[in-house]
Design an enzyme around this catalytic site. Structure first.
Site, PDB file in Angstrom:
ATOM      1  CB  VAL A  66      -0.924   0.008   1.241  1.00 52.79           C
ATOM      2  CG1 VAL A  66      -1.715   1.313   1.298  1.00 52.79           C
ATOM      3  CG2 VAL A  66      -1.874  -1.173   1.211  1.00 52.79           C
ATOM      4  CB  ALA A 111       4.810   2.614   1.026  1.00 50.09           C
ATOM      5  CE  LYS A 112       5.051  -1.495   8.148  1.00 49.47           C
ATOM      6  NZ  LYS A 112       5.936  -0.714   9.030  1.00 49.47           N
ATOM      7  N   GLY A 113       4.053  -2.925   3.332  1.00 52.71           N
ATOM      8  CA  GLY A 113       3.730  -4.146   2.595  1.00 52.71           C
ATOM      9  C   GLY A 113       3.649  -5.315   3.535  1.00 52.71           C
TER      10      GLY A 113
END
Ligand code: NAD
Length: 423
Positions: A66, A111-113
């Protein structure tokens, strides 16, 4: 308002983000059109990853990335491997990265995943194939100028090395700056491992100063003794604070005279990360850690642990949120009304992203700093950010959390207005 976590009602963590955003937006009379833009993630990518298991069978895993905001710079944020990884959680973590970068004044978005998996049940080979396939599927949206991953829960320097290698293979260029938190020999930064915990210590010291507390008279309790909790504990001890209680997933310990933290870190290293059985402390009930009588409480493990059920019983004067999202909004209000200082996650644990920024700078320069250089710059960034947030909290007569959101929202929307909305 989101309901607190229970066994049956899943909590939307993203609701927390929206709730605080809304309060901050009202305080600064933010244009509702700008709020509409920043309250949603900019880009959401979901990938289905077929992986060949060691026994020859295939399993399909779900991965997320995201990108909440790229207004102030490329996306930046960790990758989490956990059975509970889901889009709501990844989106909230991505938004928090946007606010953290803005509060620290570093040129990143957020962001992050994550991949929904149980890494404890995967072999090294399976983890490597999963990481490489995830990276290959996301190769078009990652990059030093696009989005830069880092480790998070259950990922580490080795995971970053695989990502860096896979990305470099796809682009045909040696691109160490595509990830941070790498091994130092691959372009990682000295001081990155300890950065988050050290940053927690610095913000706690500043908060204590603001409250007129003498560090050498303070005691602390710490939930979680992993990377963040153990280094934060060490940092507090170096400042003269006595750490009297710690816990991890396996249990909790107390020593009213002060737990020898350096010895406990070595003990945990030799015992598969666990603090259980440590001879220089007494066993206590694990759920007593958050309400343990002390001056400083550091939740450094999980989300949603300080709730409306236990907030009123917390005895500490200062809470330094090492973990992301440990306090529910209802609990936050109770703590504020009680006069506690909560150093919010988006400020307190931002030392990690700050040194990640230093790593990205060093990789792009091809010139690497000493650990002292890194630590001195971290100190400067954390103190400056704390003071900015503290000033805003006085100006708006609000908690440090709301002040952090105000500062972050202002910094993001000021840049958004300058760039203009390409509509
Ligand atoms: P970690 O895996 O190294 O450590 C987690 C610790 O929490 C372990 O000691 C584990 O035993 C403990 N724990 C798990 N469940 C628990 C429970 N029920 N009760 C008590 N302890 C429990 O993870 P970490 O990197 O230290 O991250 C901890 C938190 O800090 C996470 O919320 C993470 O998102 C956040 N964070 C980490 C960094 C970083 O640089 N590592 C940066 C910012 C935020």
């Amino acid at each position: 308002m989101a309901e607190p976590k229970s066994a049956t009602i899943p909590v939307s963590i993203y609701e927390y983000v929206l709730e605080y955003l809304d309060i901050a937006a009202k305080k600064i009379s933010l244009d509702p059109n700008l709020l509409k833009i920043i309250e949603q993630p900019r880009k959401v990518t979901i990938v289905k990853l077929p992986i060949q298991m060691d026994d020859g069978s295939f399993q399909v895993f779900t991965g997320y990335r995201v990108q909440h905001s790229t207004v102030r710079g490329p996306g930046k944020g960790g990758i989490r491997y956990h059975p509970k990884v889901n889009l709501d959680e990844v989106s909230a973590l991505a938004a928090w990265m946007t606010w953290k970068s803005a509060i620290m004044g570093i040129p990143f978005g957020g962001a992050k995943g994550g991949i929904t998996c149980d890494p404890k049940k995967l072999s090294m080979g399976e983890l490597e194939r999963l990481t490489r396939r995830y990276t290959a599927d996301l190769a078009d949206i990652l990059g030093p100028e696009k989005d830069i991953p880092a480790p998070d829960v259950n990922t580490n320097a080795q995971t970053m090395a695989w990502i860096m290698d896979t990305y470099s293979m796809h682009t045909g260029e040696y691109k160490s700056s595509v990830v941070t938190g790498k091994p130092v020999v691959l372009g990682g930064s000295r001081g990155r491992h300890d950065a988050t915990g050290n940053g927690v210590g610095i913000t706690v010291r500043e908060a204590a100063k603001a409250k007129g507390l003498k560090l050498e008279e303070c005691t602390a309790a710490i939930q979680g003794f992993g990377n963040v909790g153990s280094i934060a504990a060490l940092s507090l001890v170096k400042m003269g604070i006595k750490v009297v209680a710690v816990s991890d997933v396996n249990g909790a310990l107390e020593n009213k005279g002060g737990i020898p933290i350096k010895v406990l870190i070595d003990y945990a290293k030799e015992n598969n990360g666990s603090i259980v059985g440590f001879p220089d402390a007494k066993v206590i009930e694990a759920d007593k850690i958050l309400t343990y009588p002390c001056d400083i409480l550091i939740p450094a493990a999980l989300e949603n642990v300080i709730t409306k059920e236990n907030a009123a019983d917390i005895k500490a004067n200062i809470i330094g949120e090492g973990a992301n999202g440990p306090t529910t909004p209802e609990a936050d209000k109770i703590l504020y009304d009680k006069g506690l200082t909560v150093i919010p996650d988006i400020l307190c644990n931002a030392g990690g992203v700050t040194v990640s920024y230093f790593e990205w700078v060093q990789d792009r320069l091809g010139y690497f700093w000493t650990e002292d250089d890194v630590n001195n710059r971290l100190e400067e960034h954390m103190v400056r950010a704390f003071r900015h947030v503290h000033d805003v909290s006085e100006e708006f007569d609000c908690s440090l959390r709301i002040a952090s959101y105000i500062l972050a929202v202002k910094r993001v929307t000021d840049v958004l207005l300058l760039r203009g909305v390409y509509a």
